[in-house]
Each structure stands twice: as C-alpha cells, then as structure tokens.
Scaffold this active site. Structure first.
Site, PDB file in Angstrom:
ATOM      1  N   GLU A 255       0.735  -0.931   0.003  1.00  0.00           N
ATOM      2  CA  GLU A 255      -0.174  -0.086   0.014  1.00  0.00           C
ATOM      3  C   GLU A 255       0.833   1.226  -0.136  1.00  0.00           C
ATOM      4  OE1 GLU A 255      -3.256  -0.216  -0.010  1.00  0.00           O
ATOM      5  OE2 GLU A 255      -3.666  -2.210   0.399  1.00  0.00           O
ATOM      6  N   CYS A 289      -2.390   9.216   2.109  1.00  0.00           N
ATOM      7  CA  CYS A 289      -1.930   8.650   0.532  1.00  0.00           C
ATOM      8  C   CYS A 289      -3.110   8.937  -0.340  1.00  0.00           C
ATOM      9  CB  CYS A 289      -1.877   7.274   1.073  1.00  0.00           C
ATOM     10  SG  CYS A 289      -3.298   6.435   1.775  1.00  0.00           S
TER      11      CYS A 289
HETATM   12  P1  NAD Z   1       8.177   5.252   4.719  1.00  0.00           P
HETATM   13  O1  NAD Z   1       8.213   4.531   3.394  1.00  0.00           O
HETATM   14  O2  NAD Z   1       9.092   6.028   4.797  1.00  0.00           O
HETATM   15  O3  NAD Z   1       8.045   4.260   6.029  1.00  0.00           O
HETATM   16  C1  NAD Z   1       7.027   3.599   6.272  1.00  0.00           C
HETATM   17  C2  NAD Z   1       7.451   2.202   7.008  1.00  0.00           C
HETATM   18  O4  NAD Z   1       8.281   1.482   6.393  1.00  0.00           O
HETATM   19  C3  NAD Z   1       8.090   2.635   8.488  1.00  0.00           C
HETATM   20  O5  NAD Z   1       7.871   1.840   9.317  1.00  0.00           O
HETATM   21  C4  NAD Z   1       9.586   2.442   8.032  1.00  0.00           C
HETATM   22  O6  NAD Z   1      10.569   2.268   8.966  1.00  0.00           O
HETATM   23  C5  NAD Z   1       9.471   1.264   7.100  1.00  0.00           C
HETATM   24  N1  NAD Z   1      10.661   0.750   5.879  1.00  0.00           N
HETATM   25  C6  NAD Z   1      11.202   1.687   5.375  1.00  0.00           C
HETATM   26  N2  NAD Z   1      12.167   1.124   4.710  1.00  0.00           N
HETATM   27  C7  NAD Z   1      11.930  -0.072   4.691  1.00  0.00           C
HETATM   28  C8  NAD Z   1      12.597  -1.482   4.121  1.00  0.00           C
HETATM   29  N3  NAD Z   1      13.396  -1.193   3.328  1.00  0.00           N
HETATM   30  N4  NAD Z   1      12.142  -2.575   4.562  1.00  0.00           N
HETATM   31  C9  NAD Z   1      11.221  -2.679   5.734  1.00  0.00           C
HETATM   32  N5  NAD Z   1      10.617  -1.669   6.330  1.00  0.00           N
HETATM   33  C10 NAD Z   1      11.056  -0.304   5.697  1.00  0.00           C
HETATM   34  O7  NAD Z   1       6.651   5.984   4.701  1.00  0.00           O
HETATM   35  P2  NAD Z   1       6.176   7.127   5.665  1.00  0.00           P
HETATM   36  O8  NAD Z   1       6.876   8.471   5.431  1.00  0.00           O
HETATM   37  O9  NAD Z   1       5.949   7.136   7.055  1.00  0.00           O
HETATM   38  O10 NAD Z   1       4.829   7.332   5.089  1.00  0.00           O
HETATM   39  C11 NAD Z   1       4.363   8.103   4.039  1.00  0.00           C
HETATM   40  C12 NAD Z   1       4.140   7.133   2.751  1.00  0.00           C
HETATM   41  O11 NAD Z   1       3.189   6.241   2.936  1.00  0.00           O
HETATM   42  C13 NAD Z   1       3.595   8.231   1.509  1.00  0.00           C
HETATM   43  O12 NAD Z   1       4.109   7.643   0.416  1.00  0.00           O
HETATM   44  C14 NAD Z   1       1.911   7.777   1.603  1.00  0.00           C
HETATM   45  O13 NAD Z   1       1.334   7.625   0.303  1.00  0.00           O
HETATM   46  C15 NAD Z   1       2.144   6.077   2.105  1.00  0.00           C
HETATM   47  N6  NAD Z   1       1.010   5.698   2.343  1.00  0.00           N
HETATM   48  C16 NAD Z   1       0.319   4.907   2.040  1.00  0.00           C
HETATM   49  C17 NAD Z   1      -0.951   4.399   2.252  1.00  0.00           C
HETATM   50  C18 NAD Z   1      -1.950   3.281   1.230  1.00  0.00           C
HETATM   51  O14 NAD Z   1      -2.710   2.787   2.072  1.00  0.00           O
HETATM   52  N7  NAD Z   1      -1.523   3.334  -0.125  1.00  0.00           N
HETATM   53  C19 NAD Z   1      -1.479   4.709   3.390  1.00  0.00           C
HETATM   54  C20 NAD Z   1      -0.816   5.447   4.323  1.00  0.00           C
HETATM   55  C21 NAD Z   1       0.814   5.920   3.814  1.00  0.00           C
END
Ligand code: NAD
Length: 500
Positions: A255, A289
């Site tokens: 997601e 998102c």
């Molecule tokens: P992010 O990608 O920086 O982090 C999200 C999570 O992923 C954190 O818990 C982080 O520690 C973990 N993470 C990062 N790299 C990883 C890896 N290589 N392996 C495993 N875990 C890893 O995102 P953010 O800044 O917290 O959130 C914003 C983003 O999330 C935006 O792009 C938004 O659109 C998206 N988002 C999408 C949805 C959806 O349902 N499509 C919902 C909410 C947020």
C-alpha cells in the site's frame, strides 16, 4: 500551543515510556518538544519475536475462526473505551487534528466489527468435478506470521486493518510501526494485550510490536519464517521490500504512494466540489495517501472553481491539532517541509503560479506549519507526477473528458481518483474500463476518506495490494483445492488412460 503531553501519555497508560533513555527520540510535530527517548528492539529481540510468532501461529490456527472473531469483538470493545484517549495521542504524535485522530480510532473499531462478521464467513467454493463420484472444493487456511509495516500518517488504523483480518484468518502478527509514531503503537499494543487477558486463551505473542528504525523491518522482510508481508509507506520502501520478498517468494500486500486527481466537469455541482476539495486537499495537512493532489478542471468552469477554492484556502484555520478550532495541523517534520519547499520551487520553474505555501508559526523553530498551496500549472510536468507528501494542490485545465481521464491516468501512481459531474455519460465513462485506472474511483466525493467496507488499495506504483473490506481477507490466507473420490474407481482427469 498549550497542552500537557504527559497527561495525554498517562491517559493512554504509557507515561512510563517517557522515562526510558533509549535511542529513538520521539517529538510531537505540534511544537517540536521531545516526548520520549524510547528503547528499540535489537536484532536478537526481533529474532525472538519471529520464533514466538511461529509458536503462537501453530496454536492459533487450530482455534475455530468464530472463536478467533470473539477476540476481535473484545478488541473492538476495548477500542471503543479508549477512543478519546487514543485519538488524542494520535493527534499529539502525528499532528493531525483531533477530529481525524478520533476518526482513525473509529476506523479501527469499524474494521473490528467487520472482522467479527467475517470470522463466520471464510467461505470456499464447491466445484463440479468432471469425474463420477468425485467432489471438488476450496478450503482456506491461515498462512503464518503476518508482518505489518506501517507509515506515520495512519499510525494505528493501518495496523487494525491488517491485524483484525489476519487474526480472524488464523495468522499471528508482528508489527513494525513507523519510527515517527512509536507511542501510538505502544498504546495500541497495550490495548491488544488487555484484550488478550480478557479473552483468556489467546497464545502468548499473538500480536507483537517490534519498535525501531527501518533495519528492523528489513530483518523481518528477509526472514522466510514470515510468509506474508503487508507494508504501507512510500513507493521507495515498497520497491525495496518487493525485491527482497520476491527473492524468497513471500506474499506481499503493498500500500504505497498516491497522486490522486479530481476531475471537475462542466455540469458539476460547484458548491459540493469546493467542500470536497477542501477536505480532500487540505485535510491531514496533505499527508494522506489519498490526498487530492491534482485538480483537473474543465475550461468553462476553471476560473470560477479556482477562485472559489482559493477563498476557502484563505479562510482555513491552521493551528494546534488539539485545538478544536483548527482545521490543519503541522507537517510531520522538517524533512516534510523541505520537500514541500523544493516541490513548490520546481513547480515555479515549470511555469506554475503558486498561491499560499508559506510557513506560519515560524516562532516555533521545530514545528512546521504551512499554508496549503494551490499551484496552477499549464502542463502535468515531472513535479506534478511526483507524490510530495504535503498540502500542494496542482490545478490543470482540460477541454474534453477523454483528455481529463488521460491526465488522471498519466502518472506513475494509481491509488484514488474522483469525478464531479451530473452527466451520466461522463460518470459511466470514468468508471468504465476506458476510465480511471486507479484502485479507487469516486463520483461526486473527493478521493480521500475511504470506508472500511470496500477493498482499499491501488495500482501501478501504489503497489497493487488490497486491504480492509470486500474479499481482501483472501490475501491473508492460502487456498487449497481439494478433490475427494467417494467411488470405487479411479478415473483420471481429462480422460487419460494409464494401464495399471
Ligand atoms: P516510509 O516509506 O518512510 O516508512 C514506512 C514504514 O516502512 C516505516 O515503518 C519504515 O520504518 C518502514 N521501512 C522503510 N524502508 C523499509 C525497508 N526497506 N524494509 C522494511 N521496512 C521499511 O513512509 P512514511 O513517510 O512513514 O509514510 C508516507 C508514505 O506512505 C506516503 O508515500 C504515503 O502515500 C504512503 N501511505 C500509503 C498508504 C496506502 O494505503 N497506500 C497509506 C498510508 C501511507
């Protein structure tokens, strides 16, 4: 910005966390003050969590699904009792306004209700066999430990969307929350543990929390004892996880980022458009998102729509998310603010006309409040095709509905979209195979604020996963096709003769 952070932690039963002296510094975006320095999981803790999760799964998978549903029913009850306190904590830690913090907890409650019903509806099919005295059927089985990786902007609801379904489906859960919102996660974990105590017979470690930076997530993603990964976050993160998971054929529910458009047609009800745009583009300070990021307006109503939307933008109240008068809180951190500044300057270079976007409350050096921005663009340039996680609404003009749909689809992301019209032909075209290519396509409402009853997720760089309602539960289970011979002969499929 007057509030008592300690009181908010205490109301959630996590005041003791403020005394920790660990490496994970947690700040509130409201004024940048430090809330806690949390301990984090080590690689060894994470290894133990995996082992314990495998053990919990082996026990939980044999518990009848309706009984598993009873645990989720109790979780829903506990969440109802904690709604006010948890909503406030979400607001404190993410900066989203209290109304939205409470809404997020309500979403957790709603998915619990959904999952309780689901626990009696994990149906498979019976299929006609081509062979005499044979019966075919499908059975659905739990998969194992389900890793749930969550983003900062929905720090509790996304866990619930996943955990409620994963648990009634018979899986165990390991949660790696965002390192920006570990306190909300800790409070939810306590609620879950309280629920298990009331339930009485849940295996230990049925749903565990692994706090820390992304390397903890990476460790869990690499581990073949974790067959299912549901990850919510940026496209960058999804790309990294997808690579590692596909190497070991793990199942993923991704997601990721969105770049959602709203198309305003000549026949649209403009008063409805303006209200829908206001919430969809400015709500959560543009950090959903499903935030509306592109408004594609027919040339015949363009000037009117843009001037009406600008009026609403001028009136919007920016301030502490805990103040009930505020409609927009701060951005999550300095990084988010820098991305916004960079995007606005790139848009200007591309010929964009910027309205708003200035920083406010600059006297708070560690808090980043901004006026939401509207940027009129002549073309859908690279910066418009990029998801900047901040309140920037790009506005584009169109002349034919086909052109508008092409603009809607001509970005790498495919999460949500909407069309405002009272013309049935335009509506049906937008919802047809030749219409929006997104996982969510709405008419006469904005692209954000989904209900849990529908499947949630999007296409292309949004990752293709589906969570929450409809038949999304199937992603949390493995399907077995069973053929049973109740006769005395052994006819082979396709009429094959094998002479023994
Ligand atoms: P992010 O990608 O920086 O982090 C999200 C999570 O992923 C954190 O818990 C982080 O520690 C973990 N993470 C990062 N790299 C990883 C890896 N290589 N392996 C495993 N875990 C890893 O995102 P953010 O800044 O917290 O959130 C914003 C983003 O999330 C935006 O792009 C938004 O659109 C998206 N988002 C999408 C949805 C959806 O349902 N499509 C919902 C909410 C947020």
């Amino acid at each position: 910005m007057d509030f008592d952070a300690k009181e908010i932690l205490a109301r959630n039963g996590i005041e003791h966390l403020a005394a920790q002296k660990g490496p994970l510094q947690v700040r509130t975006p409201i004024d940048g003050r430090v809330l806690a320095n949390l301990d984090v999981a080590t690689a060894q803790h994470t290894e133990m969590a995996i082992q314990n999760s495998v053990k919990a799964f082996k026990e939980w998978r044999t518990v009848p699904a309706p009984r598993r549903g009873e645990l989720i029913r109790l979780l829903g009850e506990e969440l109802r009792a904690s709604k006010a306190a948890l909503g406030e904590l979400v607001s404190l830690e993410t900066g989203k306004i209290l109304q939205e913090g409470l809404g997020e907890v309500q979403e957790m409650i709603d998915i619990c209700d959904f999952a309780v019903g689901l626990s009696r509806q994990l149906y498979g099919l019976t299929i006609a066999s081509e062979r005499p005295n044979h019966r075919m059927m499908e059975t659905w089985h739990p998969m194992g430990p389900c890793l749930v990786v969550t983003a900062f902007n929905f720090p509790v609801a996304v866990w619930a969307w996943n955990a409620a379904l994963a648990l009634v489906c018979g899986n165990s859960v390991i949660w790696k929350p965002s390192e920006k919102t570990p306190l909300s996660a800790a409070a939810v974990q306590q609620i879950f543990e309280r629920t298990c105590a009331r339930f009485g017979t849940a295996p230990a470690a049925l749903s565990q929390l692994v706090q820390g930076e992304r390397e903890r997530g990476e460790q869990l993603v690499r581990d073949s004892r974790v067959p299912l990964i549901s990850a919510t976050g940026s496209t960058r993160m999804g790309r990294e996880i997808a690579k590692v998971a596909s190497e070991r054929f793990a199942r993923t529910i991704l997601e990721l980022g969105g770049n959602n458009a709203g198309i305003v047609c000549p026949s649209a009800d403009l008063s409805l458009v303006v209200r829908a745009v206001a919430f969809a583009a400015m709500g959560t300070a543009g950090q959903r998102c499903t935030t509306l990021r592109r408004l594609i307006v027919h040339s015949s109503v363009y000037d009117k729509v843009v001037s009406e939307v600008k009026k609403v933008y001028e009136q919007v109240r920016i301030g502490s998310p805990l103040d009930s008068a505020s409609m927009i809180g701060p951005l999550i951190d300095k990084g988010a603010y820098s991305s916004m500044v960079k995007a606005l300057s790139a848009a200007k270079e591309d010929g964009g006309r910027v309205f708003g976007g200035e920083r406010v409350y600059a006297e708070l050096p560690d808090a980043y409040y901004v006026k939401p921005a509207i940027v009129e663009m002549k073309k859908q340039t690279d910066i418009v095709c990029h998801e900047t996680f901040a309140p920037i609404l790009y506005v584009l003009k169109y002349d034919t509905v086909e052109e508008a749909i092409a603009l809607n689809n001509d970005v790498p992301q495919g999460l949500s979209s909407s069309l405002f019209t009272t013309d049935m032909r335009e509506m049906e075209l937008f919802l047809s195979a030749a219409g929006s290519d997104c996982g969510i396509a709405n008419v006469n409402i904005g692209p954000s604020g989904a209900e849990i009853g529908g499947a949630f997720g999007g296409e292309k760089e949004t990752g293709g996963g589906r969570e929450s309602g409809s038949d999304s539960w199937k992603a949390y289970m493995r399907r077995a096709t069973n053929t049973i011979n109740f006769g005395k002969d052994l006819p082979l499929a396709q009429g094959i003769e094998f002479g023994v």
